[in-house]
Design an enzyme around this catalytic site. Structure first.
Site, PDB file in Angstrom:
ATOM      1  N   ASP A  58       0.825  -1.198   0.000  1.00 42.33           N
ATOM      2  CA  ASP A  58       0.000   0.000   0.000  1.00 42.33           C
ATOM      3  C   ASP A  58       0.865   1.255   0.000  1.00 42.33           C
ATOM      4  OD1 ASP A  58      -3.203   0.430   0.916  1.00 42.33           O
ATOM      5  OD2 ASP A  58      -1.860   2.158   1.120  1.00 42.33           O
ATOM      6  N   SER A 124      -6.493  15.386 -12.687  1.00 46.62           N
ATOM      7  CA  SER A 124      -7.680  15.166 -13.509  1.00 46.62           C
ATOM      8  C   SER A 124      -8.294  16.499 -13.931  1.00 46.62           C
ATOM      9  CB  SER A 124      -8.688  14.376 -12.679  1.00 46.62           C
ATOM     10  OG  SER A 124      -9.966  14.430 -13.250  1.00 46.62           O
ATOM     11  N   TYR A 148     -13.656  13.461  -4.677  1.00 48.26           N
ATOM     12  CA  TYR A 148     -12.583  12.921  -5.536  1.00 48.26           C
ATOM     13  C   TYR A 148     -11.772  14.069  -6.152  1.00 48.26           C
ATOM     14  CZ  TYR A 148     -10.377  11.155  -9.779  1.00 48.26           C
ATOM     15  OH  TYR A 148      -9.468  10.888 -10.787  1.00 48.26           O
ATOM     16  N   LYS A 152      -7.707  15.453  -5.527  1.00 50.86           N
ATOM     17  CA  LYS A 152      -6.685  15.708  -6.560  1.00 50.86           C
ATOM     18  C   LYS A 152      -6.147  17.133  -6.425  1.00 50.86           C
ATOM     19  CE  LYS A 152      -6.717  11.771  -8.653  1.00 50.86           C
ATOM     20  NZ  LYS A 152      -5.535  10.907  -8.610  1.00 50.86           N
TER      21      LYS A 152
HETATM   22  P1  NAD Z   1      -7.142   2.090 -11.707  1.00 45.47           P
HETATM   23  O1  NAD Z   1      -8.074   1.916 -10.570  1.00 45.47           O
HETATM   24  O2  NAD Z   1      -7.228   1.152 -12.840  1.00 45.47           O
HETATM   25  O3  NAD Z   1      -5.635   2.082 -11.161  1.00 45.47           O
HETATM   26  C1  NAD Z   1      -5.276   2.491  -9.876  1.00 45.47           C
HETATM   27  C2  NAD Z   1      -4.368   1.430  -9.286  1.00 45.47           C
HETATM   28  O4  NAD Z   1      -3.956   1.837  -7.975  1.00 45.47           O
HETATM   29  C3  NAD Z   1      -5.071   0.069  -9.121  1.00 45.47           C
HETATM   30  O5  NAD Z   1      -4.232  -0.930  -9.636  1.00 45.47           O
HETATM   31  C4  NAD Z   1      -5.261  -0.060  -7.617  1.00 45.47           C
HETATM   32  O6  NAD Z   1      -5.201  -1.421  -7.203  1.00 45.47           O
HETATM   33  C5  NAD Z   1      -4.100   0.755  -7.081  1.00 45.47           C
HETATM   34  N1  NAD Z   1      -4.299   1.349  -5.755  1.00 45.47           N
HETATM   35  C6  NAD Z   1      -5.375   2.034  -5.309  1.00 45.47           C
HETATM   36  N2  NAD Z   1      -5.174   2.449  -4.059  1.00 45.47           N
HETATM   37  C7  NAD Z   1      -3.928   2.038  -3.702  1.00 45.47           C
HETATM   38  C8  NAD Z   1      -3.145   2.169  -2.540  1.00 45.47           C
HETATM   39  N3  NAD Z   1      -3.599   2.816  -1.467  1.00 45.47           N
HETATM   40  N4  NAD Z   1      -1.907   1.621  -2.516  1.00 45.47           N
HETATM   41  C9  NAD Z   1      -1.439   0.949  -3.592  1.00 45.47           C
HETATM   42  N5  NAD Z   1      -2.139   0.795  -4.730  1.00 45.47           N
HETATM   43  C10 NAD Z   1      -3.368   1.329  -4.783  1.00 45.47           C
HETATM   44  O7  NAD Z   1      -7.302   3.594 -12.197  1.00 45.47           O
HETATM   45  P2  NAD Z   1      -6.742   4.318 -13.507  1.00 45.47           P
HETATM   46  O8  NAD Z   1      -7.893   4.595 -14.387  1.00 45.47           O
HETATM   47  O9  NAD Z   1      -5.576   3.576 -14.055  1.00 45.47           O
HETATM   48  O10 NAD Z   1      -6.304   5.700 -12.874  1.00 45.47           O
HETATM   49  C11 NAD Z   1      -4.975   5.918 -12.427  1.00 45.47           C
HETATM   50  C12 NAD Z   1      -4.893   7.298 -11.798  1.00 45.47           C
HETATM   51  O11 NAD Z   1      -5.316   8.285 -12.738  1.00 45.47           O
HETATM   52  C13 NAD Z   1      -5.791   7.488 -10.562  1.00 45.47           C
HETATM   53  O12 NAD Z   1      -5.086   8.262  -9.614  1.00 45.47           O
HETATM   54  C14 NAD Z   1      -6.973   8.267 -11.104  1.00 45.47           C
HETATM   55  O13 NAD Z   1      -7.571   9.070 -10.114  1.00 45.47           O
HETATM   56  C15 NAD Z   1      -6.314   9.119 -12.186  1.00 45.47           C
HETATM   57  N6  NAD Z   1      -7.260   9.519 -13.240  1.00 45.47           N
HETATM   58  C16 NAD Z   1      -7.927   8.541 -13.932  1.00 45.47           C
HETATM   59  C17 NAD Z   1      -8.847   8.914 -14.922  1.00 45.47           C
HETATM   60  C18 NAD Z   1      -9.604   7.856 -15.677  1.00 45.47           C
HETATM   61  O14 NAD Z   1     -10.563   8.201 -16.361  1.00 45.47           O
HETATM   62  N7  NAD Z   1      -9.248   6.583 -15.638  1.00 45.47           N
HETATM   63  C19 NAD Z   1      -9.065  10.279 -15.219  1.00 45.47           C
HETATM   64  C20 NAD Z   1      -8.349  11.236 -14.502  1.00 45.47           C
HETATM   65  C21 NAD Z   1      -7.441  10.828 -13.517  1.00 45.47           C
HETATM   66  C1  UD1 Z   2     -15.980  11.237 -15.217  1.00 49.28           C
HETATM   67  C2  UD1 Z   2     -15.712  11.897 -13.897  1.00 49.28           C
HETATM   68  C3  UD1 Z   2     -14.358  12.581 -13.931  1.00 49.28           C
HETATM   69  C4  UD1 Z   2     -13.276  11.595 -14.342  1.00 49.28           C
HETATM   70  C5  UD1 Z   2     -13.659  11.005 -15.688  1.00 49.28           C
HETATM   71  C6  UD1 Z   2     -12.669   9.971 -16.099  1.00 49.28           C
HETATM   72  C7  UD1 Z   2     -17.971  12.469 -13.120  1.00 49.28           C
HETATM   73  C8  UD1 Z   2     -18.939  13.572 -12.800  1.00 49.28           C
HETATM   74  N1  UD1 Z   2     -16.780  12.835 -13.625  1.00 49.28           N
HETATM   75  O1  UD1 Z   2     -16.045  12.251 -16.193  1.00 49.28           O
HETATM   76  O2  UD1 Z   2     -14.054  13.084 -12.657  1.00 49.28           O
HETATM   77  O3  UD1 Z   2     -12.032  12.241 -14.429  1.00 49.28           O
HETATM   78  O4  UD1 Z   2     -14.942  10.372 -15.561  1.00 49.28           O
HETATM   79  O5  UD1 Z   2     -12.859   9.579 -17.418  1.00 49.28           O
HETATM   80  O6  UD1 Z   2     -18.239  11.294 -12.904  1.00 49.28           O
HETATM   81  N2  UD1 Z   2     -22.555   9.062 -20.199  1.00 49.28           N
HETATM   82  C9  UD1 Z   2     -23.735   8.512 -20.652  1.00 49.28           C
HETATM   83  N3  UD1 Z   2     -24.025   7.216 -20.281  1.00 49.28           N
HETATM   84  C10 UD1 Z   2     -23.190   6.478 -19.490  1.00 49.28           C
HETATM   85  C11 UD1 Z   2     -21.989   7.051 -19.038  1.00 49.28           C
HETATM   86  C12 UD1 Z   2     -21.714   8.359 -19.402  1.00 49.28           C
HETATM   87  O7  UD1 Z   2     -24.512   9.132 -21.369  1.00 49.28           O
HETATM   88  O8  UD1 Z   2     -23.518   5.305 -19.172  1.00 49.28           O
HETATM   89  C13 UD1 Z   2     -22.218  10.438 -20.638  1.00 49.28           C
HETATM   90  C14 UD1 Z   2     -22.036  11.419 -19.508  1.00 49.28           C
HETATM   91  O9  UD1 Z   2     -23.246  12.034 -19.172  1.00 49.28           O
HETATM   92  C15 UD1 Z   2     -21.014  12.387 -20.118  1.00 49.28           C
HETATM   93  C16 UD1 Z   2     -20.169  11.492 -21.040  1.00 49.28           C
HETATM   94  O10 UD1 Z   2     -20.969  10.341 -21.303  1.00 49.28           O
HETATM   95  O11 UD1 Z   2     -21.663  13.342 -20.918  1.00 49.28           O
HETATM   96  C17 UD1 Z   2     -18.859  11.058 -20.411  1.00 49.28           C
HETATM   97  O12 UD1 Z   2     -19.123  10.477 -19.146  1.00 49.28           O
HETATM   98  P1  UD1 Z   2     -17.994   9.698 -18.317  1.00 49.28           P
HETATM   99  O13 UD1 Z   2     -17.306   8.713 -19.184  1.00 49.28           O
HETATM  100  O14 UD1 Z   2     -18.625   9.187 -17.063  1.00 49.28           O
HETATM  101  O15 UD1 Z   2     -16.925  10.831 -17.992  1.00 49.28           O
HETATM  102  P2  UD1 Z   2     -17.122  12.260 -17.298  1.00 49.28           P
HETATM  103  O16 UD1 Z   2     -18.453  12.367 -16.669  1.00 49.28           O
HETATM  104  O17 UD1 Z   2     -16.705  13.288 -18.280  1.00 49.28           O
END
Ligand code: NAD
Ligand code: UD1
Length: 337
Positions: A58, A124, A148, A152
């Site tokens: 962790d 993000s 969330y 960040k």
């Molecule tokens: P993910 O959940 O697939 O990956 C996160 C990883 O961190 C996982 O493997 C999880 O097991 C591990 N983890 C969580 N808490 C932990 C801890 N306390 N100690 C050790 N490991 C831990 O998510 P992702 O989509 O790959 O996102 C990665 C990062 O990017 C995150 O910080 C997320 O907030 C950020 N982010 C993601 C998105 C997105 O849309 N996926 C968008 C903006 C920002």
């Molecule tokens: C969400 C998170 C954002 C995060 C991002 C990662 C929220 C409010 N925001 O953004 O913090 O960084 O994911 O990718 O949750 N939609 C549908 N049907 C669905 C799912 C989504 O119509 O089943 C629409 C949503 O209304 C939006 C678009 O698709 O207009 C994108 O949605 P989503 O993929 O969830 O991303 P965000 O909401 O932009």
């Protein structure tokens, strides 16, 4: 360069790990597997030709982090580990401040003690305030609307304060827009637990028959077709952004922040159409009311990343959908198939 990748078994972390290995760097993963599967290590080995070192643990464990930094002579850290579901963060804010804020604090303390001064942090687009002008530049007003997002933002503020406190720190926050897609081989992709919150994994599960129809959240937004508009970015482009931020950040003092997006908005219906082309059939959808907390439209100005890191998104929506479909079609139930 030895790079500690926290959360390296996750969606973005695993593809960034692969990108680092292919560029000749040495990633060392640290993950507690709370939201990922150990099988991803086999996929990485298969694609990269070598297995990355992985420490199971962790990011809030100070002793383990210090030991890992020393044992593997770490030069830089990419910090993905954390929780990421906006809705869940509203219901369980303490879990988010604990994992995301406390986790970052412990990591920075371990780095300080062991003299590791280069960090790239997963931020993000959700840190921006609602009424900002489009496209979003890094200096737009900040003001996230969920725990969330605030977690960040808090970490960004910690990084900024730390960089000001003494020279020698190189701290980079990357503000991702909407990461989608998978590795082009179809072997590594997004494997959400339960019902996907995000658009692309939901569409992919409709396409593979796991869900009946896409629920489109609102068609009465002030956008060209009435559905929400976002800046979708291929996860492979995102991974390359981390490689560049890590290489260029190393030895460059201060706090730096970059948007990583394509600079182009696409609507929900446009994404659905693009996915239909990729999977070769029409996909059912139903219009639902707006999802609470959603914005109509936002997209990035990513010119700072281009000017300073030499990074620009290269892959378009066709590749995002084709790669996502390849992953989903070959792994209908995610890593467990
Ligand atoms: P993910 O959940 O697939 O990956 C996160 C990883 O961190 C996982 O493997 C999880 O097991 C591990 N983890 C969580 N808490 C932990 C801890 N306390 N100690 C050790 N490991 C831990 O998510 P992702 O989509 O790959 O996102 C990665 C990062 O990017 C995150 O910080 C997320 O907030 C950020 N982010 C993601 C998105 C997105 O849309 N996926 C968008 C903006 C920002
Ligand atoms: C969400 C998170 C954002 C995060 C991002 C990662 C929220 C409010 N925001 O953004 O913090 O960084 O994911 O990718 O949750 N939609 C549908 N049907 C669905 C799912 C989504 O119509 O089943 C629409 C949503 O209304 C939006 C678009 O698709 O207009 C994108 O949605 P989503 O993929 O969830 O991303 P965000 O909401 O932009």
């Amino acid at each position: 360069m030895n790079v500690l990748v926290t959360g390296g078994a996750g969606y973005i972390g695993s593809l960034t790990t692969l990108c680092l290995m292919q560029a000749g760097l040495n990633p060392v993963l640290l993950d507690n597997f709370s939201n990922s599967q150990p099988q991803v290590l086999d996929c990485l080995e298969q694609l990269a030709g070598r297995r990355p070192v992985c420490v199971t643990g962790d990011v809030r464990d100070l002793a383990l982090l210090e030991q890992t930094l020393v044992e593997h002579s770490i030069d830089a850290v990419i910090h993905f580990a954390g929780l990421k579901a906006v809705g869940e963060s509203v219901r369980q804010p303490l879990a988010y401040y604990d994992n995301n804020v406390q986790g970052s604090l412990v990591l920075l303390e371990a780095m300080r003690r062991q003299g590791v001064r280069t960090l790239v942090f997963s931020s993000s687009a959700t840190v921006y305030a609602e009424a900002s002008e489009m496209p979003l530049r890094e200096d737009a007003r900040l003001g996230p609307s969920s725990p969330y997002g605030r977690s960040k933002w808090m970490v960004e503020q910690m990084l900024q304060d730390l960089a000001r406190s003494e020279p020698g720190w190189s701290l980079t926050a990357l503000r991702y827009f909407n990461p989608v897609g998978a590795h082009p081989s179809g072997t590594i992709g997004e494997d959400p637990r339960g019902v996907p919150n995000n658009l692309m994994p939901y569409i992919a599960q409709v396409a593979v028959g796991r869900r009946e129809a896409l629920h489109v959240f609102g068609n009465d937004y002030p956008t060209p077709d009435g559905t929400g508009v976002r800046d979708y970015i291929h996860v492979q482009d995102l991974a390359r952004g981390h490689l560049l931020a890590c290489q260029q950040g190393h030895g460059r003092d201060g706090f730096h922040v970059y948007n990583l997006g394509r600079g182009q908005g696409l609507s929900v219906l446009e994404m659905l159409k693009a996915f239909e082309l990729a999977c070769g059939r029409e996909l059912p959808f139903v219009i639902e009311p707006r999802r609470s907390g959603d914005l109509a439209a936002y997209w990035a100005d990513a010119s700072r990343a281009e000017d300073e890191l030499g990074w620009k998104a290269e892959l378009g929506v066709d590749a995002m959908c084709a790669d996502s479909w390849r992953w989903q079609a070959s792994h209908p139930m995610g890593y467990s198939t």
